[in-house]
Scaffold this motif. Structure first.
Motif, short mmCIF file in Angstrom:
data_model
loop_
_atom_site.label_atom_id
_atom_site.label_comp_id
_atom_site.label_asym_id
_atom_site.label_seq_id
_atom_site.Cartn_x
_atom_site.Cartn_y
_atom_site.Cartn_z
N LYS A 154 4.46 2.77 20.95
CA LYS A 154 3.24 2.27 21.58
C LYS A 154 2.79 3.20 22.72
N SER A 155 1.51 3.53 22.72
CA SER A 155 0.96 4.37 23.78
C SER A 155 -0.54 4.08 23.91
N GLN A 199 4.51 -1.62 16.02
CA GLN A 199 3.27 -2.16 16.56
C GLN A 199 2.34 -2.62 15.43
N GLN A 254 9.19 2.10 24.76
CA GLN A 254 8.53 2.18 23.45
C GLN A 254 9.53 1.84 22.34
N LEU A 267 1.48 2.51 27.52
CA LEU A 267 2.17 1.29 27.89
C LEU A 267 1.41 0.57 28.99
N THR A 268 1.54 -0.73 29.00
CA THR A 268 0.91 -1.53 30.06
C THR A 268 1.93 -1.86 31.14
N ALA A 269 1.44 -2.37 32.26
CA ALA A 269 2.34 -2.80 33.33
C ALA A 269 3.27 -3.90 32.83
N ALA A 270 2.76 -4.79 31.96
CA ALA A 270 3.59 -5.86 31.41
C ALA A 270 4.69 -5.29 30.53
N ASP A 271 4.38 -4.19 29.79
CA ASP A 271 5.41 -3.56 28.94
C ASP A 271 6.58 -3.07 29.78
N ASP A 306 9.39 6.19 29.78
CA ASP A 306 8.53 5.42 28.88
C ASP A 306 9.08 5.30 27.45
#
Length: 380
Positions: free
Chosen positions: A306-307, A299, A293, A309-313, A289
């Motif tokens: 970033k925390s 951000q 990031q 993370l999304t599936a898109a990330d 991860d």
């Protein structure tokens, strides 16, 4: 420049008279009238403001003790920070130095300071002193206080931009962009200089530590202090450990930077390092991860990491996305501390290929050898 007050000489001179009467012979110098010349040659010029009787007494005493002026002044060999405060007189300063073990013979130091007129030249401020300085050296040192120090702490796991931001807030008066520009150059003379990519970046090599810097420190001086620190810490033992893992220095620092960002509990670093090393050896993606990031960058809330993370990330098209690209990212992603560097050099010996955070908020992880075990470790 702020100097200390001259202390009243009466008590001091009384002590000096006692010392002289207890056996400090002036020989025939007083009779021959050659004392002033002898004293000036051996001790340096006397203060022109010194009364004649003091000049004779102090000169005679110091001539009798001349050898002691060039021996270590105290018993405390350790260098220590010492502050002279506004309003202190020379006697008070000397007494505190005696209490710290920097001066074993306060009378000798006071006599020398007064004879040379240095007792009123002591500046209020910060000094670095030790008992290894001679009485003469100590007297000279006390004439010029050090430039006030600025304390800069670089935290493990910070990226270049966070270090630059800390510099801006440190009152050093340095511009962030100036520092960042230097951090994207290839400084000569370091063991890692030729390993840097093109274009170069020093990400990962600015060693996290607390630095004591002068107010007039330049961006280049600050940068080199961190790089020099890295060179000292990344010693032969550490580099041999990297080689045993099949890693060059740049690869090892890159992996250590990921371990630094993944680990929450210090004692898990060698375990996390073992997982990533096992994955590299098996040709698996790191699926880390922190590399995503790093690629996502700053951000909207001002965070660099970033925390969650999304599936898109995780589908981000970036060479730093270790979910999409095998092997290590192109560069380190942060500054690893010594513990993370050592975790990569001396990892735990495990068969683990997976880890995920426990569900208890402790920051610890559950480790697994197979993907099935990894799924079973998921939070309910």
């Amino acid at each position: 420049m702020h100097t200390v007050r001259r202390s009243r000489p009466l008590a001091f001179l009384a002590l000096l008279m006692i010392a002289l009467c207890c056996g400090l012979a002036l020989g025939g110098l007083l009779i021959l009238g050659s004392l002033p010349g002898e004293a000036a040659a051996a001790l340096g010029p006397a203060s022109p403001s010194l009364p004649g009787y003091e000049r004779v007494l102090l000169g005679g005493y110091l001539l009798a003790r001349a050898n002691a002026l060039d021996r270590p002044a105290g018993a405390n060999d350790a260098a220590l920070d010492f502050e002279v405060t506004e309003g202190e007189n020379a006697g008070q300063v000397v007494e505190r130095l005696r209490d710290l073990g920097v001066v074993s013979d306060p009378l000798l130091l006071r006599a020398y300071l007064r004879y040379r007129g240095m007792d009123v030249g002591i500046e209020a401020g910060q000094y670095r002193l030790s008992g290894q300085l001679t009485v003469r050296q100590l007297a000279e040192t006390l004439q010029t206080a050090r430039t006030p120090a600025v304390r800069l702490t670089v935290i493990e796991g910070w990226r270049l931009e966070q270090i630059a931001s800390a510099l801006r807030a440190s009152h050093l008066g340095l511009r962030e962009q100036e520092f960042l520009d230097l951090a994207h150059t290839r400084p000569p003379g370091y063991s890692f200089s030729d390993l840097l990519p093109e274009p170069p970046t020093l990400e990962g090599f600015l060693f996290p530590d607390t630095y004591h810097l002068t107010l007039d420190a330049t961006a280049e001086q600050v940068l080199h202090a961190m790089l020099d620190n890295f060179e000292r810490r990344a010693d032969a033992e550490l580099r041999e450990g990297f080689a045993r893992q099949g890693l060059g220095l740049y690869q090892a620092v890159t992996l250590a930077s990921i371990v630094e960002r993944e680990a929450v509990v210090p004692d898990e670093r060698p375990l996390i390092a073992s997982v990533f090393l096992n994955r590299l050896a098996a040709g698996m993606n790191l699926d880390a991860d922190p590399t995503v990031q790093y690629a996502l960058g700053l951000q909207p809330d001002g965070s660099w990491w970033k925390s969650p993370l999304t599936a898109a990330d995780l589908e981000l098209d970036s060479p730093y996305n270790t979910y999409r690209h095998p092997g290590l990212p192109p560069t380190p992603i942060a500054s690893p501390g010594l513990s993370s560097l050592r975790a990569v050099a001396f990892p735990a010996q495990t068969a683990y290929f997976y880890f995920r955070a426990l569900c208890d908020g402790s920051g610890r992880h559950a480790f697994a050898t197979t993907f099935e075990e990894h799924l079973q470790n998921a939070c309910p």
